[in-house]
Design an enzyme around this catalytic site. Structure first.
Site, mmCIF file in Angstrom:
data_model
loop_
_atom_site.group_PDB
_atom_site.id
_atom_site.type_symbol
_atom_site.label_atom_id
_atom_site.label_comp_id
_atom_site.label_asym_id
_atom_site.label_seq_id
_atom_site.Cartn_x
_atom_site.Cartn_y
_atom_site.Cartn_z
ATOM 1 N N GLY A 107 0.806 -1.206 0.000
ATOM 2 C CA GLY A 107 0.000 0.000 0.000
ATOM 3 C C GLY A 107 0.842 1.260 0.000
ATOM 4 N N ALA A 122 -2.690 0.334 7.374
ATOM 5 C CA ALA A 122 -4.024 -0.135 7.714
ATOM 6 C C ALA A 122 -5.052 0.789 7.091
ATOM 7 C CB ALA A 122 -4.211 -0.195 9.223
ATOM 8 N N ASP A 123 -6.233 0.261 6.853
ATOM 9 C CA ASP A 123 -7.336 1.077 6.364
ATOM 10 C C ASP A 123 -8.119 1.683 7.523
ATOM 11 O OD1 ASP A 123 -7.012 0.530 3.482
ATOM 12 O OD2 ASP A 123 -7.453 -1.523 4.082
ATOM 13 N N GLY A 157 -6.774 -4.627 3.800
ATOM 14 C CA GLY A 157 -7.198 -5.328 2.593
ATOM 15 C C GLY A 157 -7.706 -4.441 1.492
ATOM 16 N N GLU A 159 -0.802 -10.632 4.013
ATOM 17 C CA GLU A 159 -0.519 -9.744 5.142
ATOM 18 C C GLU A 159 -0.812 -10.452 6.463
ATOM 19 O OE1 GLU A 159 -1.510 -5.501 2.868
ATOM 20 O OE2 GLU A 159 -3.029 -6.473 4.109
#
Length: 223
Positions: free
Chosen positions: A33, A87-88, A99, A107
């Site tokens: 990411g 992280a989201d 994700g 992950e």
């Protein structure tokens, strides 16, 4: 500070922390990411001191190799000293939703193996209750409709992520409109649905350290 500046700041702080852990045989787990990409760039500064890495996606592996950093298969890497990833969403207990980049299964595997899991994020990712960000579920393609029906029973609105195929050859279903009051319980319930490979809740194995970028500086949280 812009969001990219915050991401760059937390990546630099994580890099400084990881440097203190380096030994001759240290293997570093590297996530996927935009925030993880800033961390990868930092690693390039000390590539000759890194014994090796394990990447959670083909894209991260490509970036590492371009910098001349060795990338190993997890089965041959042995112990992972530290895993650094974004992280989201995160809550104060360092339980996460991950994700958004469709790399959640790898992950989750690396996080399970790592001695320490360091999450790097900007303050927009901190929430009181997980679930505003749609929860990704990696599913076996033939089971997608079955899994979606079971997710409706859990109170969510599943949406197939069109055109997305994971590095493992599977599909992603994103669950919208969830208020996740008990992340550990929901993570385990979703994993029991036949056809689910893994889900984006990192609550059973939460982060050990959260490095959060804020307008007032970088802050470190422990559970």
């Amino acid at each position: 500070m812009t969001q990219d500046e915050l991401k760059r700041a937390v990546a630099a702080t994580a890099f400084e922390y990881v440097e203190t852990l380096l030994e001759d045989d240290t293997i570093i787990g590297v996530g996927t990411g935009s925030t993880a990409n800033f961390f990868i760039a930092e690693l390039g500064k000390i590539k000759h001191r890194i014994a090796g890495t394990v990447a959670s996606s083909d894209e991260s592996a490509r970036r590492l190799k371009e910098l001349g950093i060795p990338v190993y298969d997890l089965n041959s890497a042995g112990a992972i000293a530290v895993y650094v990833d974004g992280a989201d969403e995160t809550n104060k207990h360092l339980q996460l939703i991950k994700g958004g980049g469709a790399a959640l299964t790898r992950e989750k595997i690396i996080a399970a193996v790592a001695e320490e899991f360091v999450c790097i994020a900007d303050e927009s990712k901190m929430v009181g209750v997980l679930g505003k960000f749609p929860l990704p579920i990696e599913v076996i393609p033939m089971a997608r409709s079955h899994v979606a029906r079971q997710l409706v029973l859990l109170g969510g609105d599943p949406v197939y992520r069109e055109g997305c195929v994971t590095d493992n050859g599977n599909h992603i279903v994103d669950i919208y409109n969830l208020e996740i009051l008990d992340p550990r319980d929901l993570e385990q319930k979703i994993n029991q649905i036949t056809g689910v490979v893994s889900n984006g809740l990192f609550a059973v194995r939460a982060a050990d350290r959260l490095i959060l970028g804020t307008d007032s500086g970088v802050k470190t949280y422990l559970p």
